[in-house]
Design a protein around this motif. Structure first.
Motif: not given
Ligand code: FAD
Ligand code: NAI
Length: 509
Positions: A70-72, A116-119, A129-131, A133-145
């Motif tokens: 689930v991605i949201s 994450a948001e599906a971009t 492709y997901i991103n 968008e939350s305030e706290i960012k980790g080392a990875t912020t974009t990815n693919e599912v």
């Protein structure tokens, strides 16, 4: 006497039974059991969104049949019908939110959730492709599912029709943050209006609450706001009593166009009594920081532009496509003529794309964009996917049996296997017999203020239209029963009681 004693005992036992059952339910809810680990040999089903459509699908889906992801960007489900009540504090926003984590943790097999948001969706390569968008960012912020099957249930965003100034100066009413912003602004307007030596024109402007859009969102909000003023604001800040004013602006000749004519008249009459001004046939063309410009036709048939000063502007003019949906549509030739959303077939498959389904406000299936439609579509897809998994299982069994039959040593064995195959084929036909999606309209309900509601209910072969205080009780019980969980129901009841007994909170936060 014996009958009375029997009745007393029966009541006592049922109350006790209810309490035990309820406590056990709460215990189970607080202590979820072990979940089966995702099985990589199974198909990956990706679900976008945690709104009405997607959550209804997830509720009924047998998650052990798929690897569900689930991605949201929203890690909770929001019960939107009661969101207008959060703008005035009749209900606290957390009472109508249900954490998606709690809910998914109770499924039989584990479900992966990414906040994450599906971009972008590449339907040919089957990648989302997901991103983050939350305030706290980790080392990875974009990815693919990667997905084998995809359900798009991302809802819609607010329509502004490109009218200048709406996004900068107006408040929408779609998310919890919108309701919080409105609540804060109402109080800010009231407090600023009572600032030392404020001019009379400025007081009038600050206390003018303008709602644009006479659909159910605008009407329900206007009703809630007037209630807030009558029941609370007027008492605690008497200085504002003569200037607080709510206006509803609508481009069409009437408000609530989806309701029957007598309910529209009833709503307009009720608003008049509540002193909410309705300006129909008035189209807002421009928004500035302190006033809106609206076009209307005067008695002589000449178009006029009116400047309407406001303190709070709530913009509720319906839905528009989300960028990710727009982008997907632009990739699919079969979608190129659609303007309002992803066109789907009768099984909710996105036309022109394989293994992609769409539900809710982002899909076009010839129904209004409502929670009712979205949740029925989600439930339909869950049934469809459960059936598909069963079909795959039976087909696998069938091919195994055919192999066995081919190498069977004697006729008796072959006949036995043949019988099993026939039985399985019969089951397969039954399972495959799922009809297309059919929407069953239960009716429309809307709160219009002063403890009155309107309802157009489908009733056997006809339609039952009713408005008033009894309908309001029906509205309350219907929405209470539709709340996501028992926890939500209890919290909503407590909020209603709290605002009834103590009044709504007028602190600005
Ligand atoms: P939503 O419920 O909006 O859910 C969309 C989900 O997708 C959200 O979780 C969102 O965070 C997520 N998302 C957004 N973008 C992305 C992305 N890029 N990638 C991944 N996920 C994403 N309908 C009724 O039938 N009765 C009512 O009384 C009623 N009252 C309403 C009151 C208000 C104030 C509002 C605003 C709406 C109301 N509606 C009502 C309409 C109803 O809420 C919508 O029709 C319904 O929410 C649509 O469901 P959905 O699943 O399509 O979208
Ligand atoms: P809507 O699309 O129902 O209504 C928007 C209204 O804004 C229209 O009547 C339109 O004429 C008007 N409008 C558009 N541009 C304008 C402008 N520039 N100036 C003045 N008026 C303008 O939108 P709403 O109310 O946000 O609802 C969205 C969906 O959610 C609908 O399908 C609705 O049925 C559903 N919903 C249902 C509820 C319920 O059943 N109680 C409550 C809230 C929403």
């Amino acid at each position: 006497f014996r009958v009375l004693r029997f009745l007393w005992r029966a009541t006592y036992i049922s109350i006790l039974g209810g309490l035990v059952y309820g406590s056990y339910g709460i215990y189970l809810n607080r202590h979820p059991g072990e979940q089966a680990e995702p099985d990589p040999t199974k198909k990956t089903l990706v679900v976008l969104g945690t709104g009405w459509g997607s959550v209804s699908l997830l509720k009924k889906l047998d998650t052990e049949n798929y690897n569900v992801v689930v991605i949201s960007p929203r890690n909770y489900f929001l019960f939107t019908p009661l969101l207008p009540s959060c703008t005035t504090g009749t209900i606290e926003h957390r009472s109508i939110m249900e954490p998606i984590r709690n809910f998914l943790r109770h499924k039989k097999a584990a479900v992966k959730y990414y906040e994450a948001e599906a971009t972008k969706i590449d339907y040919e390569k089957r990648i989302v492709y997901i991103n983050d968008e939350s305030e706290i960012k980790g080392a990875t912020t974009t990815n693919e599912v990667k997905f084998d099957m995809l359900v798009v249930g991302v809802g819609a965003e607010n329509a502004t029709f490109g009218i200048p100034g709406v996004r900068e100066h107006g408040c929408f009413l779609k998310e919890v943050s919108d309701a919080q912003r409105i609540r804060k602004r109402i109080m800010d307007c009231c407090e600023t209006a009572t600032f030392k030596d404020q001019s009379p024109e400025e007081i009038k402007r600050l206390l003018h609450m303008v709602v644009v859009g006479g659909g159910p969102t605008g009407v329900e909000f206007a009703g809630e706001l007037q209630d807030f003023f009558e029941n609370d604001l007027r008492k605690w800040i008497p200085e504002i009593a003569n200037n607080f004013h709510v206006t509803l602006v609508e481009a069409l000749p009437q408000v609530l166009p989806m309701f029957s004519k007598n309910l529209i008249d009833y709503t307009e009459q009720t608003f008049k009594e509540e002193t909410i001004e309705i300006r129909t046939k008035t189209m807002v063309k421009n928004v500035t920081e302190k006033y809106i410009e609206a076009e209307y036709t005067d008695a002589a048939g000449v178009k006029q532009l009116d400047k309407i000063p406001y303190g709070l502007l709530v913009w509720a003019t319906g839905n528009a496509l989300r960028p990710v949906v727009k982008d997907l549509m632009s990739q699919i030739p079969a979608q190129k003529d659609s303007r309002r959303g992803l066109v789907v077939n009768e099984y909710l498959v996105v036309k022109g794309a394989e293994n992609v389904w769409a539900i809710g406000d982002c899909a076009i299936a010839n129904y209004a964009p409502t929670a009712q439609v979205a949740s029925q579509e989600g439930a339909f897809l869950a049934r469809l996917f459960n059936q598909m998994a069963k079909t795959d299982e039976i087909q696998e069994e069938l091919s195994l049996l055919s192999e066995k039959q081919a190498v069977a040593a004697n006729k008796e064995l072959r006949d036995g296997i043949f019988g099993d195959i026939k039985e399985l084929q019969k089951r397969l036909r039954r399972v495959k017999q799922m009809g297309p999606f059919e929407y069953s309209h239960q009716g429309s309900l809307a709160y219009i203020g002063s403890e009155k509601a309107v309802a157009d209910i489908s009733w056997f072969t006809g339609n039952l239209a009713s408005g008033g205080q009894l309908t309001y009780l029906f509205w309350r019980s219907a929405y209470l029963s539709m709340c996501f969980s028992t926890r939500n129901r209890v919290l909503v009841i407590m909020d209603w009681m709290k605002s009834y007994v103590f009044g709504r909170d007028v602190s600005r936060e």
